[in-house]
Write an enzyme that holds these catalytic residues in place. Structure first.
Site, mmCIF file in Angstrom:
data_model
loop_
_atom_site.group_PDB
_atom_site.id
_atom_site.type_symbol
_atom_site.label_atom_id
_atom_site.label_comp_id
_atom_site.label_asym_id
_atom_site.label_seq_id
_atom_site.Cartn_x
_atom_site.Cartn_y
_atom_site.Cartn_z
ATOM 1 N N GLU A 109 50.589 31.912 43.010
ATOM 2 C CA GLU A 109 49.687 31.794 41.781
ATOM 3 C C GLU A 109 49.984 32.665 40.722
ATOM 4 O O GLU A 109 49.448 33.866 40.940
ATOM 5 C CB GLU A 109 48.259 31.786 42.325
ATOM 6 C CG GLU A 109 47.941 30.766 43.296
ATOM 7 C CD GLU A 109 47.695 29.413 42.531
ATOM 8 O OE1 GLU A 109 47.719 29.319 41.517
ATOM 9 O OE2 GLU A 109 47.549 28.286 43.468
ATOM 10 N N TRP A 125 44.093 41.957 40.344
ATOM 11 C CA TRP A 125 42.793 42.609 40.100
ATOM 12 C C TRP A 125 41.594 41.894 39.358
ATOM 13 O O TRP A 125 40.800 42.531 39.214
ATOM 14 C CB TRP A 125 43.268 44.218 39.440
ATOM 15 C CG TRP A 125 44.281 43.945 38.327
ATOM 16 C CD1 TRP A 125 45.546 44.531 38.534
ATOM 17 C CD2 TRP A 125 44.066 43.475 37.122
ATOM 18 N NE1 TRP A 125 46.099 44.491 37.470
ATOM 19 C CE2 TRP A 125 45.268 43.718 36.412
ATOM 20 C CE3 TRP A 125 43.089 43.080 36.473
ATOM 21 C CZ2 TRP A 125 45.492 43.431 35.145
ATOM 22 C CZ3 TRP A 125 43.087 42.739 35.101
ATOM 23 C CH2 TRP A 125 44.285 43.033 34.286
ATOM 24 N N ASN A 126 41.835 40.844 38.991
ATOM 25 C CA ASN A 126 40.774 40.238 38.010
ATOM 26 C C ASN A 126 39.660 39.481 38.913
ATOM 27 O O ASN A 126 38.801 39.606 38.279
ATOM 28 C CB ASN A 126 41.512 39.263 37.054
ATOM 29 C CG ASN A 126 42.111 38.131 37.680
ATOM 30 O OD1 ASN A 126 42.648 38.221 38.950
ATOM 31 N ND2 ASN A 126 42.594 37.059 37.115
ATOM 32 N N CYS A 156 44.185 34.236 34.608
ATOM 33 C CA CYS A 156 45.532 33.669 34.511
ATOM 34 C C CYS A 156 45.562 32.408 33.775
ATOM 35 O O CYS A 156 46.571 32.026 33.157
ATOM 36 C CB CYS A 156 45.981 33.486 35.871
ATOM 37 S SG CYS A 156 44.913 32.584 36.854
ATOM 38 N N LYS A 212 56.544 25.040 36.603
ATOM 39 C CA LYS A 212 57.372 26.170 36.077
ATOM 40 C C LYS A 212 57.533 27.619 36.547
ATOM 41 O O LYS A 212 56.999 27.548 37.743
ATOM 42 C CB LYS A 212 57.686 25.960 34.470
ATOM 43 C CG LYS A 212 57.702 24.611 34.024
ATOM 44 C CD LYS A 212 57.971 24.245 32.505
ATOM 45 C CE LYS A 212 57.119 24.836 31.340
ATOM 46 N NZ LYS A 212 57.392 24.308 30.114
ATOM 47 N N GLU A 244 46.118 26.037 45.421
ATOM 48 C CA GLU A 244 45.058 26.442 46.260
ATOM 49 C C GLU A 244 44.136 25.487 46.212
ATOM 50 O O GLU A 244 44.016 24.586 45.221
ATOM 51 C CB GLU A 244 44.582 27.785 45.779
ATOM 52 C CG GLU A 244 45.736 28.909 45.986
ATOM 53 C CD GLU A 244 45.321 30.484 45.867
ATOM 54 O OE1 GLU A 244 44.831 30.761 44.678
ATOM 55 O OE2 GLU A 244 45.430 31.109 46.816
HETATM 56 P P1 NAP Z 1 50.642 41.962 39.902
HETATM 57 O O1 NAP Z 1 51.155 43.576 39.159
HETATM 58 O O2 NAP Z 1 52.062 41.064 39.929
HETATM 59 O O3 NAP Z 1 50.170 42.265 41.337
HETATM 60 C C1 NAP Z 1 49.682 41.460 42.115
HETATM 61 C C2 NAP Z 1 49.623 42.091 43.563
HETATM 62 O O4 NAP Z 1 50.987 42.061 44.019
HETATM 63 C C3 NAP Z 1 49.019 43.543 43.774
HETATM 64 O O5 NAP Z 1 48.266 43.443 44.740
HETATM 65 C C4 NAP Z 1 50.230 44.170 43.873
HETATM 66 O O6 NAP Z 1 49.781 45.506 44.326
HETATM 67 C C5 NAP Z 1 51.333 43.289 44.761
HETATM 68 N N1 NAP Z 1 52.746 43.706 44.493
HETATM 69 C C6 NAP Z 1 53.416 44.132 43.435
HETATM 70 N N2 NAP Z 1 54.722 44.507 43.750
HETATM 71 C C7 NAP Z 1 54.729 43.931 45.138
HETATM 72 C C8 NAP Z 1 55.885 43.734 46.048
HETATM 73 N N3 NAP Z 1 57.188 43.861 45.599
HETATM 74 N N4 NAP Z 1 55.647 43.024 47.029
HETATM 75 C C9 NAP Z 1 54.323 42.816 47.394
HETATM 76 N N5 NAP Z 1 53.213 42.926 46.913
HETATM 77 C C10 NAP Z 1 53.660 43.322 45.588
HETATM 78 O O7 NAP Z 1 49.583 41.326 38.909
HETATM 79 P P2 NAP Z 1 48.128 42.066 38.688
HETATM 80 O O8 NAP Z 1 48.586 42.922 37.325
HETATM 81 O O9 NAP Z 1 47.467 42.637 39.635
HETATM 82 O O10 NAP Z 1 47.402 40.590 38.019
HETATM 83 C C11 NAP Z 1 47.813 40.181 36.741
HETATM 84 C C12 NAP Z 1 48.815 39.111 36.909
HETATM 85 O O11 NAP Z 1 48.079 37.900 37.906
HETATM 86 C C13 NAP Z 1 48.662 38.168 35.471
HETATM 87 O O12 NAP Z 1 50.161 37.705 35.435
HETATM 88 C C14 NAP Z 1 47.893 36.998 35.738
HETATM 89 O O13 NAP Z 1 48.232 35.690 35.245
HETATM 90 C C15 NAP Z 1 48.291 36.707 37.344
HETATM 91 N N6 NAP Z 1 47.100 35.788 38.000
HETATM 92 C C16 NAP Z 1 47.511 34.740 38.555
HETATM 93 C C17 NAP Z 1 46.427 34.034 39.016
HETATM 94 C C18 NAP Z 1 46.768 32.594 39.478
HETATM 95 O O14 NAP Z 1 45.850 31.808 40.152
HETATM 96 N N7 NAP Z 1 47.596 31.750 38.953
HETATM 97 C C19 NAP Z 1 45.107 34.332 39.241
HETATM 98 C C20 NAP Z 1 44.617 35.797 38.797
HETATM 99 C C21 NAP Z 1 45.811 36.585 38.191
HETATM 100 P P3 NAP Z 1 49.437 46.571 43.237
HETATM 101 O O15 NAP Z 1 48.587 46.262 42.349
HETATM 102 O O16 NAP Z 1 48.879 47.849 44.271
HETATM 103 O O17 NAP Z 1 50.755 47.048 42.441
#
Ligand code: NAP
Length: 483
Positions: free
Chosen positions: A249, A151-152, A283, A450, A457
């Site tokens: 990611e 969502w960010n 992230c 890790k 990407e």
């Molecule tokens: P999240 O809770 O892991 O959710 C990510 C996405 O996955 C959402 O669209 C979520 O849907 C969906 N999802 C959840 N459970 C699932 C399942 N079992 N199967 C398929 N999809 C599923 O993450 P967030 O809270 O939205 O974002 C924050 C996290 O993202 C942080 O840990 C951050 O570090 C990471 N992030 C990483 C990057 C990168 O490029 N490395 C960039 C941005 C953010 P719902 O939201 O509808 O539950």
């Protein structure tokens, strides 16, 4: 509100509604008000997204790459023309200040579309001579890809996944986070306006279960997730059942190392960018700021002054530098970490409070005297909470920087460039910065090691993420069979 999408989903070239799906309220984080009411994708919507993507992808893959690139280039131009409207929508969706969204979201999406538009026609195979026989290789698209976003950065994530997928001949079905569902719909609408054939970029809404349905469908060849490690584990495992390609990611707890010879104002600027931009919901943030002891007091004094000068307020006011967190749940989580920091003995230098206004705000927060074992030094907070840790020498700080299960990013501030390269070479992280932090241009590979992820990407590396190699052996002589 003029820019709001007109239905929950975008499938097969048009907005699509199915009110039978469970309700998803979209909340403006700056006020807590409901600004849109969407519906989760039903089985019928998911099926329409999958079948239209599979149908459209076959023709798209046969199109000349330069023509595919032309469509993406037109989409980038439309995005740039409509940047203000799209930035306002991004601010409504996420609460990030317009000052940021005007320069970091739709524009970053346009960069990705332009980059991969240009790259589409440069993809070639190779010829491998084998005496009179030879082998040639073809880079083929994977097929139907699923993108699942956090969502960010809802616009940026949709484009970072969609642009390379489409450029190399795939279709993409994108599921935004339920918290920020609006922006990806606009990306879909603009791609169609730019001439993308219907079905190639579908957006379906829903909670995790909808993502789960997509990931396990037999027509899906690849899954690219931006999200937390916990979700990554589930999605990676589900994708493995069907031997699907993945890009993960995921989260981080990245170190930012400031040596005592660093330009102090630059280092503080880097640390603030790496902790406070987007209210800390990035992230790759450098949330463990290691400062070499001789610089520590001066660093903290100036950091406190500069942090307290951050303009926090209405994100639609372009003078405002920090908005709210994206959701009430995230606010609770961040406040919980601030309490843990205090309870475990970290020293609160500034912030840690909720301003007296509606919305999901928290003041930018700095903790000093943080030790490696504290919760705020080990777990990803995803909010504007900086942990400052003292260190004495290079070897020690490298070991402490690497003592985490994450490995997304890392940064080094020093005027000694030999040291900078020596240190970076030993840091376990996918994306590193020297004397800067958190810049992620499309030209640079982005991703983690890790638990922070798999694959990269952006950049030329994205070719590996969205294509596969076919090798063709060509026999030029008689078949030499021993039978
Ligand atoms: P999240 O809770 O892991 O959710 C990510 C996405 O996955 C959402 O669209 C979520 O849907 C969906 N999802 C959840 N459970 C699932 C399942 N079992 N199967 C398929 N999809 C599923 O993450 P967030 O809270 O939205 O974002 C924050 C996290 O993202 C942080 O840990 C951050 O570090 C990471 N992030 C990483 C990057 C990168 O490029 N490395 C960039 C941005 C953010 P719902 O939201 O509808 O539950």
């Amino acid at each position: 509100m003029r820019a709001q999408p007109t239905a929950s989903h975008f499938v097969d070239g048009r907005y699509l509604e199915d009110a039978a799906g469970e309700t998803l309220d979209v909340i403006y984080p700056a006020t807590g008000e409901v600004i849109a009411r969407l519906h989760e994708a039903t089985d019928a919507v998911i099926e329409a997204a999958l079948s239209s993507a599979a149908r459209a992808q076959a023709d798209w893959a046969r199109m000349k790459p330069v023509e595919r690139g032309r469509v993406l280039m037109r989409a980038a131009a439309i995005i740039r023309d409509r940047n203000r409207e799209l930035s306002e929508l991004e601010t409504l969706d996420t609460g990030k200040p317009l000052q940021e969204t005007l320069v970091a979201d739709a524009t970053s999406g346009a960069d990705a579309l332009e980059y991969f538009a240009g790259m589409a026609a440069t993809v070639t195979g190779e010829t491998i001579p084998l005496g009179q026989d030879f082998v040639y290789t073809i880079r083929e698209p994977l097929g139907v890809c699923v993108g699942i976003g956090a969502w960010n950065y809802p616009t940026q994530i949709a484009c970072w996944k969609g642009a390379p997928a489409l450029a190399f001949g795939n279709a993409m079905i994108f599921k935004p986070s339920e918290t920020t569902p609006l922006c990806a719909l606009k990306v879909a609408e603009i791609l169609i306006e730019a001439g993308l054939p219907a079905g190639l970029f579908n957006v379906v809404q829903g909670r995790g279960a909808v993502g789960g349905r997509l990931v396990t469908d037999a027509r899906v060849a690849k899954v690219s997730l931006t999200g937390s490690v916990a979700t990554g584990r589930k999605v990676y495992a589900a994708a493995a059942e069907g031997m699907r390609h993945v890009t993960m990611e995921l989260g981080g707890k990245s170190p930012l190392i400031v040596f005592d010879d660093a330009d102090i104002e630059d280092a503080i600027g880097g640390a603030m960018l790496g902790n406070f931009y987007s209210s800390g919901q990035v992230c790759s943030n450098g949330t463990r700021v290691f400062v070499q002891r001789p610089l520590l007091d001066r660093f903290l004094t100036r950091l406190k002054v500069r942090t307290e000068a951050i303009a926090l307020g209405d994100p639609m006011d372009e003078a405002v530098q920090m908005g709210p967190l994206t959701s009430a749940a995230q606010l609770d989580k961040v406040m919980g970490y601030i309490e843990a920091g205090k309870a475990e003995g970290a020293r609160l230098v500034t912030g840690g409070t909720r301003p007296d206004r509606p919305g999901f705000y928290v003041t930018p927060t700095v903790f000093a005297d943080v030790t490696d074992d504290m919760t705020i030094a080990r777990e990803e907070i995803f909010g504007p909470v900086m942990a400052v840790l003292a260190f004495d020498d290079e070897e020690e700080v490298i070991a402490r920087a690497n003592a985490t299960e994450y490995g997304l990013s890392a940064g080094v501030f020093t005027r000694d460039l030999t040291r900078a390269h020596r240190v970076v070479a030993q840091l376990q992280a996918g994306s590193c910065w020297i004397n800067s932090y958190n810049l992620a241009p499309v030209e640079a590979p982005f991703g983690g090691v890790k638990l922070s992820g798999v694959g990269r990407e952006n950049s030329r590396a994205a070719l590996e993420s969205y294509t596969q190699v076919k090798s063709v052996y060509v026999g030029m002589g008689p078949v030499d069979a021993p039978y």
